[in-house]
Motif scaffolding. Structure first.
Motif, mmCIF file in Angstrom:
data_model
loop_
_atom_site.group_PDB
_atom_site.id
_atom_site.type_symbol
_atom_site.label_atom_id
_atom_site.label_comp_id
_atom_site.label_asym_id
_atom_site.label_seq_id
_atom_site.Cartn_x
_atom_site.Cartn_y
_atom_site.Cartn_z
ATOM 1 N N ALA A 186 38.801 -7.421 -9.272
ATOM 2 C CA ALA A 186 40.417 -6.456 -7.865
ATOM 3 C C ALA A 186 40.502 -5.954 -6.825
ATOM 4 O O ALA A 186 40.775 -6.208 -5.827
ATOM 5 C CB ALA A 186 41.507 -5.684 -8.503
ATOM 6 N N GLY A 187 38.846 -5.411 -6.595
ATOM 7 C CA GLY A 187 39.179 -4.584 -5.721
ATOM 8 C C GLY A 187 38.395 -5.975 -4.320
ATOM 9 O O GLY A 187 37.926 -5.133 -3.273
ATOM 10 N N ASP A 188 37.761 -7.169 -4.834
ATOM 11 C CA ASP A 188 36.627 -7.589 -3.595
ATOM 12 C C ASP A 188 37.804 -8.444 -3.046
ATOM 13 O O ASP A 188 38.556 -9.009 -3.333
ATOM 14 C CB ASP A 188 36.084 -8.716 -4.755
ATOM 15 C CG ASP A 188 35.587 -7.784 -5.650
ATOM 16 O OD1 ASP A 188 34.151 -7.057 -4.977
ATOM 17 O OD2 ASP A 188 34.962 -8.079 -6.262
ATOM 18 N N GLY A 189 36.864 -8.819 -1.293
ATOM 19 C CA GLY A 189 37.461 -9.656 -0.648
ATOM 20 C C GLY A 189 36.904 -10.660 -0.539
ATOM 21 O O GLY A 189 37.158 -11.665 -2.206
ATOM 22 N N ILE A 190 36.358 -11.304 0.140
ATOM 23 C CA ILE A 190 35.305 -12.841 -0.032
ATOM 24 C C ILE A 190 34.143 -12.442 0.247
ATOM 25 O O ILE A 190 33.766 -12.444 1.939
ATOM 26 C CB ILE A 190 36.569 -13.591 0.968
ATOM 27 C CG1 ILE A 190 37.944 -14.142 0.963
ATOM 28 C CG2 ILE A 190 35.380 -15.080 1.089
ATOM 29 C CD1 ILE A 190 38.802 -14.380 2.072
ATOM 30 N N PHE A 191 33.358 -13.030 -0.117
ATOM 31 C CA PHE A 191 31.867 -12.888 -0.532
ATOM 32 C C PHE A 191 31.096 -14.076 -0.880
ATOM 33 O O PHE A 191 31.720 -14.936 -1.701
ATOM 34 C CB PHE A 191 31.295 -11.873 -0.389
ATOM 35 C CG PHE A 191 31.522 -10.872 -1.953
ATOM 36 C CD1 PHE A 191 30.514 -11.521 -2.870
ATOM 37 C CD2 PHE A 191 32.654 -11.316 -3.008
ATOM 38 C CE1 PHE A 191 30.452 -11.477 -4.312
ATOM 39 C CE2 PHE A 191 33.163 -10.742 -4.248
ATOM 40 C CZ PHE A 191 31.762 -10.925 -5.106
ATOM 41 N N LEU B 104 30.881 -19.084 -3.926
ATOM 42 C CA LEU B 104 32.073 -18.736 -3.040
ATOM 43 C C LEU B 104 32.801 -17.566 -4.268
ATOM 44 O O LEU B 104 33.240 -18.297 -4.528
ATOM 45 C CB LEU B 104 32.612 -19.368 -2.342
ATOM 46 C CG LEU B 104 33.700 -18.829 -1.325
ATOM 47 C CD1 LEU B 104 33.138 -17.562 -0.729
ATOM 48 C CD2 LEU B 104 34.182 -20.334 -0.809
ATOM 49 N N GLU B 105 33.268 -16.304 -4.003
ATOM 50 C CA GLU B 105 33.632 -15.445 -4.770
ATOM 51 C C GLU B 105 35.680 -14.868 -4.075
ATOM 52 O O GLU B 105 34.911 -14.399 -2.572
ATOM 53 C CB GLU B 105 33.238 -14.218 -4.917
ATOM 54 C CG GLU B 105 32.109 -14.979 -5.837
ATOM 55 C CD GLU B 105 32.203 -14.277 -7.733
ATOM 56 O OE1 GLU B 105 33.828 -14.965 -8.603
ATOM 57 O OE2 GLU B 105 31.670 -14.829 -8.439
ATOM 58 N N THR B 106 36.226 -15.171 -4.200
ATOM 59 C CA THR B 106 37.596 -14.793 -3.273
ATOM 60 C C THR B 106 38.049 -14.441 -4.098
ATOM 61 O O THR B 106 38.474 -14.656 -4.828
ATOM 62 C CB THR B 106 38.254 -15.943 -2.742
ATOM 63 O OG1 THR B 106 37.507 -17.410 -2.427
ATOM 64 C CG2 THR B 106 39.737 -16.133 -2.119
ATOM 65 N N GLY B 107 38.189 -12.581 -3.423
ATOM 66 C CA GLY B 107 38.974 -11.905 -4.322
ATOM 67 C C GLY B 107 40.918 -12.384 -4.690
ATOM 68 O O GLY B 107 41.292 -12.964 -3.685
ATOM 69 N N TRP B 108 41.189 -11.742 -5.428
ATOM 70 C CA TRP B 108 43.140 -12.214 -6.239
ATOM 71 C C TRP B 108 43.501 -10.981 -5.715
ATOM 72 O O TRP B 108 44.785 -11.731 -5.401
ATOM 73 C CB TRP B 108 43.224 -12.364 -7.213
ATOM 74 C CG TRP B 108 42.549 -11.451 -7.911
ATOM 75 C CD1 TRP B 108 40.900 -11.526 -8.743
ATOM 76 C CD2 TRP B 108 42.422 -10.619 -8.899
ATOM 77 N NE1 TRP B 108 41.232 -11.037 -9.283
ATOM 78 C CE2 TRP B 108 41.723 -10.595 -9.620
ATOM 79 C CE3 TRP B 108 43.902 -9.913 -8.838
ATOM 80 C CZ2 TRP B 108 41.711 -9.042 -10.662
ATOM 81 C CZ3 TRP B 108 44.253 -8.816 -10.065
ATOM 82 C CH2 TRP B 108 43.102 -8.045 -10.648
ATOM 83 N N ASN B 109 43.877 -9.818 -5.177
ATOM 84 C CA ASN B 109 44.249 -8.842 -5.414
ATOM 85 C C ASN B 109 45.371 -8.380 -4.488
ATOM 86 O O ASN B 109 45.240 -6.992 -3.473
ATOM 87 C CB ASN B 109 43.811 -7.867 -6.367
ATOM 88 C CG ASN B 109 44.615 -6.212 -6.591
ATOM 89 O OD1 ASN B 109 45.817 -7.282 -7.584
ATOM 90 N ND2 ASN B 109 44.828 -5.724 -7.902
#
Length: 411
Positions: free
Chosen positions: A298-303, A375-380
């Protein structure tokens, strides 16, 4: 006229008047569509308050995804949705933390196609998230995030195939439940560069497929014409089709999820099929890039998750991973910029498990010039709308074009 008759007529008139008034529709909840998931905890018709929790699918991973339709609403009249955690353990004695099923915003649609965020929810002391919804119609689709179900994948593949007649659709495999895992190949099989892009090793991470849709639409555009001329791309919109279809989470499924199944003897036919195809591509032509699309915490951006051995790498291998990160940071800028440095999945403690992750397996079965990243794209965030995810995917495409244009195979 007798008084008794007049009294009887008045009562009859009142009864008829009452019957002529519109009856208050009863609020109903349904999940009988692809990707639908919700377990109704309570529904107060008078207070117009619905409480749900994600339905648990035994052995199918995290109970965090929810997606349902509400009928019988009054347009313009406030309706309260409450979301709590599933109370049953999803695996052994593990109960999933509430935060995974409680985004800041619920996502709303009147037609199942166009999605917008609700006002921000409020979290109570007893860990129940409440959203105040203001429906514009009697029916409303409500979801954890903008959905992307197998029917959306089929629609997307048909769209790309129609736009690029030279492309070739293919069936990667049938799932354990008999569903098709489909993909598309764009470009000459013998092209100088070979790329694999896939989404949804974890079914609940619908944003991964949304990013993939933005990527493949960009890839099919005029802007990517030069890239297509030099590249053979294999694209898979959903890997865990079974769980995406029934609204299950997939992550930490029993005995293991798709992203931990890249072993010598995979549990899932689609993973085994992907391994065979990637081996064949690399043996015949060499694989330049493997990119796996996910939706993290939940707390992530894009990385990007990078290789654990990144700091120890030398030569062409280290150069290519560094170059990729530099070009990704320069091109993935909307709706928010990608982090300019790799993260590493330090929560995975053993080399054996790292080798069973898709990116780790690809890294171990290809060459020094190959990059294999997640690629991890945050959702919250309301930024992570269908458009926001699509912009991330387009930025990914531009980064790929710049990277391959630099010829990563050159010593």
């Amino acid at each position: 006229m007798p008084a008794s008759f007049m009294h009887l007529m008045k009562r009859l008139f009142c009864l008829l008047a009452a019957l002529s008034l519109p009856l208050q529709a009863e609020i109903r909840v349904s999940t009988d569509f692809e990707g639908g998931n919700a377990e109704v905890v309570s529904l107060d018709q008078n207070k117009k308050t619905l409480r749900i929790m994600p339905k648990l699918h035994e052995g199918r991973g995290w109970p965090c995804w929810w997606y349902f339709q509400v009928d019988g609403l009054k347009p313009g009249e406030a309706f309260t949705l409450e979301v709590q955690a599933q109370t049953k353990p999803f695996r052994e004695k593990q109960v999933l933390a509430a935060a995974w099923c409680q985004p800041k915003h619920a996502w709303l649609s009147n037609d199942g196609e166009t999605w917008s965020p609700s006002d921000a929810g409020m979290l109570s002391k007893d860990k129940v998230m409440s959203y105040t919804l203001k429906p514009a119609s009697e029916s409303l689709r409500v979801a954890w995030g903008p959905p992307f179900v197998p029917a959306d994948a089929e629609k997307l593949l048909a769209e790309i195939a129609a736009k690029l007649p030279e492309s070739k659709r293919f069936e990667l495999s049938k799932t354990r439940d008999g569903r098709a895992v489909n993909g598309i190949r764009i470009g000459d099989e013998n092209a100088p560069h070979q790329v694999w892009v896939g989404s949804r090793h974890h079914a609940w991470e619908a944003g991964g497929s949304q990013v993939g849709r933005g990527f493949i639409r960009w890839y099919a555009s005029d802007e990517a014409k030069a890239l297509r001329a030099q590249t053979c791309l294999h694209y898979i919109p959903i890997m865990d089709v079974d769980n995406a279809a029934i609204g299950a989470g997939g992550k930490e499924a029993v005995p293991r999820d798709h992203n931990r199944d890249w072993a010598d003897e995979p549990t899932y036919p689609e993973v085994a099929a992907a391994q065979r195809m990637i081996r064949e591509i690399h043996q015949k032509h060499g694989l330049d890039a493997y990119i796996d699309l996910h939706n993290p915490g939940a707390g992530d951006g894009i990385f990007f998750f990078g290789p654990f051995a990144f700091e120890r790498m030398t030569g062409i291998q280290q150069r290519n991973y560094r170059r990729w990160m530099e070009l990704a940071a320069a091109n993935i800028v909307k709706p928010r910029p990608v982090e300019p440095k790799y993260r590493f999945a330090t929560y995975v403690k053993t080399e054996e498990e790292r080798g069973r992750m898709s990116s780790g397996w690809v890294r171990n079965h290809t060459g020094d010039f190959t990059i294999s990243v997640t690629l991890e794209t945050g959702w919250n965030s309301p930024l992570m709308s269908v458009e926001g995810y699509s912009n991330t995917g387009a930025g990914l495409g531009r980064a790929l074009a710049a990277y391959l244009d630099s010829n990563p195979r050159q010593p």
